[in-house]
Design a protein around this motif. Sequence first.
Motif, PDB file in Angstrom:
ATOM      1  N   ILE A 268      10.950  43.031 -38.778  1.00  0.00           N
ATOM      2  CA  ILE A 268      11.941  44.103 -38.781  1.00  0.00           C
ATOM      3  C   ILE A 268      11.294  45.411 -39.220  1.00  0.00           C
ATOM      4  O   ILE A 268      10.713  45.490 -40.313  1.00  0.00           O
ATOM      5  N   GLU A 269      11.389  46.428 -38.386  1.00  0.00           N
ATOM      6  CA  GLU A 269      10.892  47.759 -38.710  1.00  0.00           C
ATOM      7  C   GLU A 269      12.060  48.594 -39.218  1.00  0.00           C
ATOM      8  O   GLU A 269      13.130  48.615 -38.606  1.00  0.00           O
ATOM      9  N   GLY A 270      11.869  49.291 -40.328  1.00  0.00           N
ATOM     10  CA  GLY A 270      12.924  50.119 -40.871  1.00  0.00           C
ATOM     11  C   GLY A 270      12.458  51.547 -41.075  1.00  0.00           C
ATOM     12  O   GLY A 270      11.307  51.792 -41.447  1.00  0.00           O
ATOM     13  N   SER A 271      13.371  52.497 -40.818  1.00  0.00           N
ATOM     14  CA  SER A 271      13.115  53.910 -41.101  1.00  0.00           C
ATOM     15  C   SER A 271      14.262  54.397 -41.967  1.00  0.00           C
ATOM     16  O   SER A 271      15.441  54.243 -41.595  1.00  0.00           O
ATOM     17  N   HIS A 272      13.953  54.980 -43.126  1.00  0.00           N
ATOM     18  CA  HIS A 272      14.961  55.260 -44.139  1.00  0.00           C
ATOM     19  C   HIS A 272      14.900  56.725 -44.569  1.00  0.00           C
ATOM     20  O   HIS A 272      13.819  57.299 -44.741  1.00  0.00           O
ATOM     21  N   LYS A 273      16.058  57.326 -44.795  1.00  0.00           N
ATOM     22  CA  LYS A 273      16.127  58.708 -45.272  1.00  0.00           C
ATOM     23  C   LYS A 273      15.845  58.743 -46.773  1.00  0.00           C
ATOM     24  O   LYS A 273      16.473  58.026 -47.551  1.00  0.00           O
ATOM     25  N   LEU A 274      14.914  59.566 -47.185  1.00  0.00           N
ATOM     26  CA  LEU A 274      14.552  59.652 -48.598  1.00  0.00           C
ATOM     27  C   LEU A 274      15.733  60.086 -49.460  1.00  0.00           C
ATOM     28  O   LEU A 274      15.847  59.661 -50.615  1.00  0.00           O
ATOM     29  N   SER A 275      16.621  60.887 -48.918  1.00  0.00           N
ATOM     30  CA  SER A 275      17.748  61.380 -49.699  1.00  0.00           C
ATOM     31  C   SER A 275      18.693  60.264 -50.121  1.00  0.00           C
ATOM     32  O   SER A 275      19.469  60.419 -51.060  1.00  0.00           O
ATOM     33  N   LYS A 276      18.622  59.103 -49.428  1.00  0.00           N
ATOM     34  CA  LYS A 276      19.490  57.972 -49.763  1.00  0.00           C
ATOM     35  C   LYS A 276      18.877  57.053 -50.816  1.00  0.00           C
ATOM     36  O   LYS A 276      19.564  56.241 -51.412  1.00  0.00           O
ATOM     37  N   LEU A 277      17.567  57.157 -51.032  1.00  0.00           N
ATOM     38  CA  LEU A 277      16.894  56.148 -51.840  1.00  0.00           C
ATOM     39  C   LEU A 277      17.215  56.227 -53.322  1.00  0.00           C
ATOM     40  O   LEU A 277      17.071  55.250 -54.040  1.00  0.00           O
ATOM     41  N   ASN A 278      17.644  57.369 -53.808  1.00  0.00           N
ATOM     42  CA  ASN A 278      17.971  57.462 -55.227  1.00  0.00           C
ATOM     43  C   ASN A 278      19.175  56.618 -55.611  1.00  0.00           C
ATOM     44  O   ASN A 278      19.443  56.417 -56.797  1.00  0.00           O
ATOM     45  N   GLU A 279      19.905  56.120 -54.621  1.00  0.00           N
ATOM     46  CA  GLU A 279      20.980  55.185 -54.907  1.00  0.00           C
ATOM     47  C   GLU A 279      20.428  53.876 -55.446  1.00  0.00           C
ATOM     48  O   GLU A 279      21.138  53.102 -56.082  1.00  0.00           O
ATOM     49  N   TYR A 280      19.141  53.582 -55.200  1.00  0.00           N
ATOM     50  CA  TYR A 280      18.553  52.316 -55.564  1.00  0.00           C
ATOM     51  C   TYR A 280      17.757  52.367 -56.865  1.00  0.00           C
ATOM     52  O   TYR A 280      17.460  51.331 -57.447  1.00  0.00           O
ATOM     53  N   SER A 281      17.358  53.570 -57.313  1.00  0.00           N
ATOM     54  CA  SER A 281      16.510  53.630 -58.490  1.00  0.00           C
ATOM     55  C   SER A 281      16.485  55.041 -59.044  1.00  0.00           C
ATOM     56  O   SER A 281      16.718  56.000 -58.312  1.00  0.00           O
ATOM     57  N   GLU A 282      16.209  55.175 -60.349  1.00  0.00           N
ATOM     58  CA  GLU A 282      16.148  56.481 -60.982  1.00  0.00           C
ATOM     59  C   GLU A 282      14.766  57.108 -60.776  1.00  0.00           C
ATOM     60  O   GLU A 282      14.009  57.366 -61.702  1.00  0.00           O
ATOM     61  N   LEU A 283      14.421  57.331 -59.526  1.00  0.00           N
ATOM     62  CA  LEU A 283      13.174  57.997 -59.160  1.00  0.00           C
ATOM     63  C   LEU A 283      13.488  59.150 -58.231  1.00  0.00           C
ATOM     64  O   LEU A 283      14.427  59.086 -57.439  1.00  0.00           O
ATOM     65  N   ASP A 284      12.710  60.203 -58.328  1.00  0.00           N
ATOM     66  CA  ASP A 284      12.828  61.318 -57.402  1.00  0.00           C
ATOM     67  C   ASP A 284      11.976  60.996 -56.179  1.00  0.00           C
ATOM     68  O   ASP A 284      10.813  61.370 -56.086  1.00  0.00           O
ATOM     69  N   PHE A 285      12.558  60.251 -55.225  1.00  0.00           N
ATOM     70  CA  PHE A 285      11.795  59.834 -54.049  1.00  0.00           C
ATOM     71  C   PHE A 285      11.374  61.020 -53.197  1.00  0.00           C
ATOM     72  O   PHE A 285      10.366  60.965 -52.513  1.00  0.00           O
ATOM     73  N   LYS A 286      12.159  62.086 -53.254  1.00  0.00           N
ATOM     74  CA  LYS A 286      11.864  63.226 -52.401  1.00  0.00           C
ATOM     75  C   LYS A 286      10.537  63.882 -52.774  1.00  0.00           C
ATOM     76  O   LYS A 286       9.780  64.344 -51.935  1.00  0.00           O
ATOM     77  N   HIS A 287      10.261  63.898 -54.101  1.00  0.00           N
ATOM     78  CA  HIS A 287       9.027  64.518 -54.561  1.00  0.00           C
ATOM     79  C   HIS A 287       8.029  63.521 -55.137  1.00  0.00           C
ATOM     80  O   HIS A 287       6.910  63.885 -55.465  1.00  0.00           O
ATOM     81  N   GLY A 288       8.459  62.283 -55.296  1.00  0.00           N
ATOM     82  CA  GLY A 288       7.546  61.242 -55.750  1.00  0.00           C
ATOM     83  C   GLY A 288       7.252  61.263 -57.228  1.00  0.00           C
ATOM     84  O   GLY A 288       6.261  60.692 -57.667  1.00  0.00           O
TER      85      GLY A 288
END
Length: 353
Positions: A323-343
Amino acid sequence: MNTSSTDSHETTRRPEAPDRNLAMDLVRVTEAAAMSAGRWVGRGDKNSGDGAAVEAMRKLIGTVAMRGVVVIGEGEKDEAPMLFNGEEVGNHHGPECDVAVDPIDGTTLLSKGMPNALAVLAVAERNAMFDPSAVFYMEKLAVGPEAADVVDISAPVAENIRRVAKAKQIEVSDVTVCVLDRSRHDQLVSDVREAGARIQFISDGDVAGAIAAARPDSGVDMLMGIGGTPEGIITACALKCMEGELQARLWPKDDTEREQVRAAGHDPERILTTSDLVRGDNVFFCATGITDGALLRGVHYRAQRCTTQSLMMRSKSGTVRLIEGSHKLSKLNEYSELDFKHGEPTARYGLLP
């Protein structure tokens, strides 16, 4: 219409079994763990990466339509963050399930930016998974379907290599054995080389190594050696889906653990097969790559998005999905207290003051 017989049947029917609809929900769980851990690749802090994966996995698994209990999880062995044994997971609706988790198989691989770190999860019907109690290691022998009926973990190393070569119709010199690079395997390594076979060392993460042994054209024919019991149960689930075989024996590291094994009613000399480690034929296994490896591609971050690659298998149907997945970074903070947008990691995980 007389419905009494129907009503009687409904009240005595067996518990609901895991359904095929669980498959994609479970992949979402390992994807979340991998994406949360992905920002910690190469940062040298395996516990913080593991903590991020655990948090994401716990949050997402709570949305899965099942009444799950964690039978075995990673964490107690190395005092890392964990989904603990006995923890109830799922949304408390749907089938009763055993759950085996390893939010990161290969925390050292993650911390060093090395290949083959995975987020893995396995689910089976309730009471299907073997509970090894307080023993953290087991001796393992894993092979694919061609050799599933011919190996014997109690036989000499050279004999098992010869049997695998014959079953796969190759020369002994073409057999490749995957082995964790540990000093406890010095004799095993010597035996493999003396038999004339080759070795592929892995530094951590023997789930990927065992799956490679069961996959055609992977370059690995078998896995041997002593590794973690959580990984062993998860591996058994994967190999059941692939019609391979895992044989194992509990490996108590000292007299205290040996007594704990006996107190729990286990025989440390007993040979455990795949069907002993996970019973029944309704097993799900899924894994998402965190770092690039031979089994799966890792998490890759792009502008505003990241990509994942996952493996999903079910024993009942024999289906294996990539399964290949493509995910929007703006949604990832729902999963963890990390700033995924800036790393940038938050102070919660210990890298920032």
